[in-house]
Design a protein around this motif. Structure first.
Motif, PDB file in Angstrom:
ATOM      1  N   TRP A   3     -21.360  89.791  38.947  1.00 31.75           N
ATOM      2  CA  TRP A   3     -20.381  88.744  38.748  1.00 31.75           C
ATOM      3  C   TRP A   3     -20.834  87.472  39.438  1.00 31.75           C
ATOM      4  O   TRP A   3     -21.614  87.494  40.376  1.00 31.75           O
ATOM      5  CB  TRP A   3     -19.009  89.175  39.236  1.00 31.75           C
ATOM      6  CG  TRP A   3     -18.970  89.669  40.656  1.00 31.75           C
ATOM      7  CD1 TRP A   3     -19.269  90.926  41.089  1.00 31.75           C
ATOM      8  CD2 TRP A   3     -18.651  88.909  41.823  1.00 31.75           C
ATOM      9  NE1 TRP A   3     -19.142  91.003  42.444  1.00 31.75           N
ATOM     10  CE2 TRP A   3     -18.762  89.778  42.927  1.00 31.75           C
ATOM     11  CE3 TRP A   3     -18.286  87.596  42.045  1.00 31.75           C
ATOM     12  CZ2 TRP A   3     -18.510  89.366  44.230  1.00 31.75           C
ATOM     13  CZ3 TRP A   3     -18.030  87.184  43.341  1.00 31.75           C
ATOM     14  CH2 TRP A   3     -18.144  88.069  44.415  1.00 31.75           C
ATOM     15  N   LYS A   4     -20.368  86.354  38.906  1.00 32.43           N
ATOM     16  CA  LYS A   4     -20.701  85.035  39.451  1.00 32.43           C
ATOM     17  C   LYS A   4     -19.577  84.589  40.385  1.00 32.43           C
ATOM     18  O   LYS A   4     -18.418  84.977  40.191  1.00 32.43           O
ATOM     19  CB  LYS A   4     -20.836  84.020  38.315  1.00 32.43           C
ATOM     20  CG  LYS A   4     -21.865  84.378  37.270  1.00 32.43           C
ATOM     21  CD  LYS A   4     -21.793  83.377  36.123  1.00 32.43           C
ATOM     22  CE  LYS A   4     -22.148  84.051  34.823  1.00 32.43           C
ATOM     23  NZ  LYS A   4     -21.869  83.225  33.669  1.00 32.43           N
ATOM     24  N   PRO A   5     -19.902  83.758  41.370  1.00 34.66           N
ATOM     25  CA  PRO A   5     -18.844  83.205  42.218  1.00 34.66           C
ATOM     26  C   PRO A   5     -17.800  82.501  41.349  1.00 34.66           C
ATOM     27  O   PRO A   5     -18.139  81.819  40.391  1.00 34.66           O
ATOM     28  CB  PRO A   5     -19.577  82.197  43.111  1.00 34.66           C
ATOM     29  CG  PRO A   5     -20.988  82.704  43.142  1.00 34.66           C
ATOM     30  CD  PRO A   5     -21.233  83.303  41.792  1.00 34.66           C
ATOM     31  N   GLY A   6     -16.548  82.728  41.648  1.00 34.52           N
ATOM     32  CA  GLY A   6     -15.468  82.138  40.865  1.00 34.52           C
ATOM     33  C   GLY A   6     -14.977  83.047  39.745  1.00 34.52           C
ATOM     34  O   GLY A   6     -14.170  82.620  38.924  1.00 34.52           O
ATOM     35  N   LEU A   7     -15.470  84.292  39.714  1.00 35.70           N
ATOM     36  CA  LEU A   7     -15.023  85.248  38.701  1.00 35.70           C
ATOM     37  C   LEU A   7     -13.500  85.251  38.638  1.00 35.70           C
ATOM     38  O   LEU A   7     -12.833  85.353  39.667  1.00 35.70           O
ATOM     39  CB  LEU A   7     -15.511  86.659  39.042  1.00 35.70           C
ATOM     40  CG  LEU A   7     -14.923  87.784  38.188  1.00 35.70           C
ATOM     41  CD1 LEU A   7     -15.614  87.832  36.834  1.00 35.70           C
ATOM     42  CD2 LEU A   7     -15.054  89.110  38.888  1.00 35.70           C
ATOM     43  N   ASN A   8     -12.951  85.135  37.449  1.00 37.66           N
ATOM     44  CA  ASN A   8     -11.509  85.150  37.253  1.00 37.66           C
ATOM     45  C   ASN A   8     -11.068  86.602  37.059  1.00 37.66           C
ATOM     46  O   ASN A   8     -11.098  87.134  35.951  1.00 37.66           O
ATOM     47  CB  ASN A   8     -11.137  84.284  36.045  1.00 37.66           C
ATOM     48  CG  ASN A   8      -9.651  84.079  35.914  1.00 37.66           C
ATOM     49  OD1 ASN A   8      -8.863  84.938  36.290  1.00 37.66           O
ATOM     50  ND2 ASN A   8      -9.271  82.940  35.365  1.00 37.66           N
ATOM     51  N   LYS A   9     -10.662  87.240  38.156  1.00 31.43           N
ATOM     52  CA  LYS A   9     -10.305  88.663  38.133  1.00 31.43           C
ATOM     53  C   LYS A   9      -9.104  88.931  37.235  1.00 31.43           C
ATOM     54  O   LYS A   9      -9.074  89.946  36.534  1.00 31.43           O
ATOM     55  CB  LYS A   9     -10.010  89.166  39.543  1.00 31.43           C
ATOM     56  CG  LYS A   9     -11.196  89.105  40.478  1.00 31.43           C
ATOM     57  CD  LYS A   9     -10.863  89.689  41.828  1.00 31.43           C
ATOM     58  CE  LYS A   9      -9.848  88.845  42.544  1.00 31.43           C
ATOM     59  NZ  LYS A   9      -9.609  89.282  43.925  1.00 31.43           N
ATOM     60  N   GLU A  25     -21.683  88.367  35.171  1.00 31.02           N
ATOM     61  CA  GLU A  25     -23.069  87.902  35.206  1.00 31.02           C
ATOM     62  C   GLU A  25     -23.892  88.402  34.015  1.00 31.02           C
ATOM     63  O   GLU A  25     -24.573  87.620  33.356  1.00 31.02           O
ATOM     64  CB  GLU A  25     -23.724  88.355  36.514  1.00 31.02           C
ATOM     65  CG  GLU A  25     -25.074  87.743  36.750  1.00 31.02           C
ATOM     66  CD  GLU A  25     -25.548  88.021  38.156  1.00 31.02           C
ATOM     67  OE1 GLU A  25     -25.652  87.047  38.924  1.00 31.02           O
ATOM     68  OE2 GLU A  25     -25.784  89.192  38.482  1.00 31.02           O
ATOM     69  N   GLU A  58     -17.911  83.338  30.403  1.00 25.44           N
ATOM     70  CA  GLU A  58     -16.994  82.264  30.799  1.00 25.44           C
ATOM     71  C   GLU A  58     -16.058  82.720  31.921  1.00 25.44           C
ATOM     72  O   GLU A  58     -15.717  81.959  32.818  1.00 25.44           O
ATOM     73  CB  GLU A  58     -16.194  81.829  29.578  1.00 25.44           C
ATOM     74  CG  GLU A  58     -15.205  80.719  29.863  1.00 25.44           C
ATOM     75  CD  GLU A  58     -14.397  80.387  28.627  1.00 25.44           C
ATOM     76  OE1 GLU A  58     -13.163  80.474  28.717  1.00 25.44           O
ATOM     77  OE2 GLU A  58     -14.994  80.076  27.578  1.00 25.44           O
ATOM     78  N   GLY A  78     -16.834  84.942  34.157  1.00 31.74           N
ATOM     79  CA  GLY A  78     -17.619  85.068  35.389  1.00 31.74           C
ATOM     80  C   GLY A  78     -18.412  86.334  35.506  1.00 31.74           C
ATOM     81  O   GLY A  78     -18.954  86.637  36.582  1.00 31.74           O
TER      82      GLY A  78
END
Length: 100
Positions: A37-43, A96, A92, A94
């Motif tokens: 996952w990328k930083p800012g992942l919208n959980k 990866e 989009e 988040g």
């Protein structure tokens, strides 16, 4: 009007139509594996997307947690007709890496 009569009238059989419900897609969906996952992942969006794909809340929440813990997650998403469309939305949000 007594309470019993008031509710008896509202208990009439329904017509069985699903007016207002979206048409179900004929697609059986896509199966993808999510990794990282990328930083800012919208959980919240990820969990909702997993739920919209056919998983109940407990399963979708566990999958989101597993992804955040560094595990790969394989899931079938019924709302997508092809992997590139799923990959675009998941990226989009988040995620990866999305593999077919």
């Amino acid at each position: 009007m007594s309470r019993a009569l008031k509710y008896a009238d509202s208990a009439a059989p329904q017509d069985g139509t699903r007016a207002g419900s979206p048409d179900r897609s004929a697609s059986s969906g896509v199966s993808v594996t999510l990794e990282g996952w990328k930083p800012g992942l919208n959980k919240v969006r990820l969990t909702q997307l997993l739920r919209d794909g056919g998983n109940d809340l407990a399963v979708a929440s566990r999958m989101t947690g597993d992804l955040l813990d560094g595990k790969s997650v394989t899931v079938r998403l019924q709302q997508f007709d092809n992997v590139p469309a799923a990959r675009s939305v998941l990226s989009e949000i988040g995620v990866e890496t999305v593999r077919a």
